[in-house]
Design a protein around this motif. Structure first.
Motif, PDB file in Angstrom:
ATOM      1  N   UNK A 122       0.808  -1.271  -0.144  1.00 13.28           N
ATOM      2  CA  UNK A 122      -0.035  -0.041   0.063  1.00 13.28           C
ATOM      3  C   UNK A 122       0.877   1.410  -0.055  1.00 13.28           C
ATOM      4  N   UNK A 123       1.950   1.129  -0.988  1.00 14.66           N
ATOM      5  CA  UNK A 123       2.549   2.180  -1.144  1.00 14.66           C
ATOM      6  C   UNK A 123       1.887   3.761  -1.691  1.00 14.66           C
ATOM      7  N   UNK A 124       2.540   4.797  -1.149  1.00 11.96           N
ATOM      8  CA  UNK A 124       1.927   6.251  -1.611  1.00 11.96           C
ATOM      9  C   UNK A 124       2.959   6.694  -2.606  1.00 11.96           C
ATOM     10  N   UNK A 125       2.260   7.477  -3.537  1.00 17.37           N
ATOM     11  CA  UNK A 125       3.149   8.212  -4.442  1.00 17.37           C
ATOM     12  C   UNK A 125       3.566   9.334  -3.954  1.00 17.37           C
TER      13      UNK A 125
ATOM     14  N   UNK B 254      13.771   5.028  -1.587  1.00 20.71           N
ATOM     15  CA  UNK B 254      14.877   4.957  -0.836  1.00 20.71           C
ATOM     16  C   UNK B 254      15.598   3.380  -1.375  1.00 20.71           C
ATOM     17  N   UNK B 255      14.731   2.524  -1.021  1.00 19.69           N
ATOM     18  CA  UNK B 255      15.539   1.085  -1.439  1.00 19.69           C
ATOM     19  C   UNK B 255      15.575   0.875  -2.982  1.00 19.69           C
ATOM     20  N   UNK B 256      14.725   1.435  -3.823  1.00 22.02           N
ATOM     21  CA  UNK B 256      14.444   1.157  -5.174  1.00 22.02           C
ATOM     22  C   UNK B 256      13.841  -0.194  -5.512  1.00 22.02           C
ATOM     23  N   UNK B 257      13.067  -0.458  -4.465  1.00 15.63           N
ATOM     24  CA  UNK B 257      12.531  -1.822  -4.608  1.00 15.63           C
ATOM     25  C   UNK B 257      11.058  -1.438  -5.269  1.00 15.63           C
ATOM     26  N   UNK B 258      10.479  -2.503  -6.005  1.00 15.12           N
ATOM     27  CA  UNK B 258       9.286  -2.414  -6.575  1.00 15.12           C
ATOM     28  C   UNK B 258       8.015  -2.244  -5.619  1.00 15.12           C
ATOM     29  N   UNK B 259       7.233  -1.332  -5.634  1.00 13.58           N
ATOM     30  CA  UNK B 259       6.166  -1.428  -4.878  1.00 13.58           C
ATOM     31  C   UNK B 259       4.526  -1.233  -5.514  1.00 13.58           C
ATOM     32  N   UNK B 260       3.513  -1.667  -4.663  1.00 12.87           N
ATOM     33  CA  UNK B 260       2.393  -1.680  -5.303  1.00 12.87           C
ATOM     34  C   UNK B 260       1.479  -0.655  -4.324  1.00 12.87           C
ATOM     35  N   UNK B 261       0.440  -0.207  -5.092  1.00 14.03           N
ATOM     36  CA  UNK B 261      -0.279   0.916  -4.241  1.00 14.03           C
ATOM     37  C   UNK B 261      -1.442   0.792  -3.505  1.00 14.03           C
ATOM     38  N   UNK B 262      -1.629  -0.795  -3.580  1.00 12.31           N
ATOM     39  CA  UNK B 262      -2.855  -1.300  -3.052  1.00 12.31           C
ATOM     40  C   UNK B 262      -4.022  -1.592  -4.002  1.00 12.31           C
ATOM     41  N   UNK B 263      -4.973  -2.491  -3.705  1.00 14.79           N
ATOM     42  CA  UNK B 263      -6.004  -2.848  -4.682  1.00 14.79           C
ATOM     43  C   UNK B 263      -6.700  -1.880  -5.296  1.00 14.79           C
ATOM     44  N   UNK B 264      -6.720  -1.841  -6.592  1.00 17.79           N
ATOM     45  CA  UNK B 264      -7.546  -0.844  -7.255  1.00 17.79           C
ATOM     46  C   UNK B 264      -6.660   0.378  -7.636  1.00 17.79           C
ATOM     47  N   UNK B 265      -5.421   0.221  -7.526  1.00 16.53           N
ATOM     48  CA  UNK B 265      -4.651   1.496  -7.455  1.00 16.53           C
ATOM     49  C   UNK B 265      -4.199   2.151  -8.777  1.00 16.53           C
ATOM     50  N   UNK B 266      -4.843   1.329  -9.829  1.00 19.32           N
ATOM     51  CA  UNK B 266      -4.475   1.707 -10.993  1.00 19.32           C
ATOM     52  C   UNK B 266      -4.900   3.150 -11.425  1.00 19.32           C
TER      53      UNK B 266
END
Ligand code: ASP
Ligand code: MG
Length: 423
Positions: free
Chosen positions: A110-113, A142-154
């Motif tokens: 549930x990352x935030x942009x 910071x870590x340059x890892x791939x994140x997702x924004x939470x369900x329906x985040x598109x």
């Protein structure tokens, strides 16, 4: 030449046919003289299937790997869509969220942009390409890892790109014709809303309407990006969501925008709480420390004979176990008799800025529920919303009754649900 951002949900690109149909629409927008950026979700129920798979190999998958897995869904649809567009004789390039410059914090799932730097998208557009971007994902600053924004985040990806690229509009294509005065799956006579303010849309989203995510609308309001919600299955105009009505049409702000419902919450009643200062504070500090968001709260009048009262609140069902455990652990510190957990509740909300200045809305709302024989358990209000909690079984009936009472029913059955499994 205008720049438009279009977002297509999973049900719009559920199979090869869907992808080809969407590709044609995108090419039309380009032929109309626009620069086109497309944000795409994973095909059909792909994301759910990936989640099922992860749970089969590990009960608690690590956030980093979970995000790596889920973003694969959008990679598939973005590449296929770019191929389909090229097949129609137009140039297209696909980009992951990271390549598109979607920078997030590092809270996996549930990352935030926090920033959008769409340099590569600009270049692709300037070279005459249609840019296809994978929705719901980014890369942590910071870590340059791939994140997702939470369900329906598109949807949020689309609005964030529209803001960063200074687009004229963000078009959200879905499987219904727009935002309706109630969920068309429940109310056949729901009416399509032509225009709705950001404020009312935010309240609807917070009250359980699933057409647009709250976070996406919040983002659009902050950067003042008009959203056009419409169907990818029909050519109809959809619903405009913006600060002011758009275009030559003088659309009046309706008194009531719509009725939303939500059956994803549960109710906890803390029974036998001493009626003295600090009790509510102790209960809700316990809940907050467990990082649980609550919704409604009511405290009953205490019984004079015992000096004890009950406090009830609602919270997402998914947090129920955690909340009960946290309260039980603090039982002696807080001082209560027992806990009651009820997940058979539903919430019905009436939303509209017009209720601020129109007396009688609350009375009419309760009359409608009473005529439908629906018992009310909790009530909460804001300036532009009234919500009640009822039995979950009563929700469909209650929503229809309120919808009719406020004159929201359309003359025809205009609400069509084109696709999606509603999963
Ligand atoms: N594919 C992701 C999901 O199903 C993101 C999205 O659809 O917006 O939640
Ligand atoms: Mg989806």
């Amino acid at each position: 030449m205008g720049l438009v951002v279009q977002k297509y949900g999973g049900s719009s690109v559920a199979d090869a046919e869907g992808i080809k149909r969407v590709a044609k629409r995108i090419v039309e927008a380009k032929k109309n003289g626009n620069q086109v950026v497309v944000v795409v979700s994973a095909m059909g129920d792909t994301t759910d299937e990936l989640i099922d798979l992860a749970e089969q190999v590990s009960p608690m998958p690590a956030g980093r790997e979970f995000d790596m897995l889920l973003t694969a869904g959008e990679r598939i649809s973005m590449a296929l869509l770019a191929m389909a567009i090229k097949n129609l004789g137009h140039e297209a390039q696909s980009f992951t969220g990271s390549q598109a410059g979607v920078i997030t914090d590092s809270v996996h799932n549930k990352a935030r942009i926090i920033d959008v730097t769409p340099g590569r998208i600009r270049t692709a557009l300037d070279e005459g390409n249609i840019a296809i971007v994978a929705g719901f994902q980014g890369v942590s600053q910071d870590k340059k890892d791939i994140t997702t924004l939470g369900r329906g985040g598109s949807d949020t990806t689309a609005v964030a790109l529209a803001a960063a690229l200074d687009a004229e509009v963000c078009e959200i294509y879905t499987d219904v014709d727009g935002v309706f005065t109630a969920d068309p799956r429940v109310v056949k006579k729901a009416k399509k809303i032509e225009w709705i303010s950001f404020e009312d849309m935010l309240e609807l989203a917070a009250s359980g309407s699933k057409v647009l995510l709250h976070r996406c609308v919040e983002y659009a309001r902050r950067y003042n990006i008009p959203i056009h919600v419409r169907s990818s299955f029909s050519g109809l105009q959809g619903t405009w969501v913006s600060s002011e009505p758009i275009g030559d049409k003088k659309v009046e702000q309706a008194i009531i925008s719509g009725v939303a419902h939500d059956t994803s919450e549960a109710k906890i009643t803390v029974v036998g709480v001493p009626d003295k200062p600090g009790e509510a504070a102790a209960i809700f500090r316990t809940i907050a420390d467990a990082e649980i968001n609550i919704d409604m709260v009511v405290q009953n009048v205490s019984a004079a004979s015992t000096g004890l009262t009950d406090i009830s609140f609602t919270l997402p069902k998914t947090e129920g176990r955690k909340a009960i455990d946290a309260l039980e652990k603090n039982r002696s510190g807080i001082g209560f008799d027992s806990l009651r957990y009820d997940d058979q509740i539903g919430k019905i909300s009436l939303v509209g800025a017009g209720m601020k200045t129109n007396p009688g809305v609350t009375a009419a709302f309760f009359e409608a529920l009473s005529n439908a024989g629906v018992n009310i358990e909790l009530i909460s209000t804001s300036e532009i919303r009234i919500s009640v909690v009822t039995r979950a079984d009563d929700v469909p009936e209650a929503v229809r009754a309120v919808h009719t009472a406020f004159g929201l029913d359309s003359d025809s059955d205009e609400a069509v649900v084109y696709g999606g499994t509603g999963r």
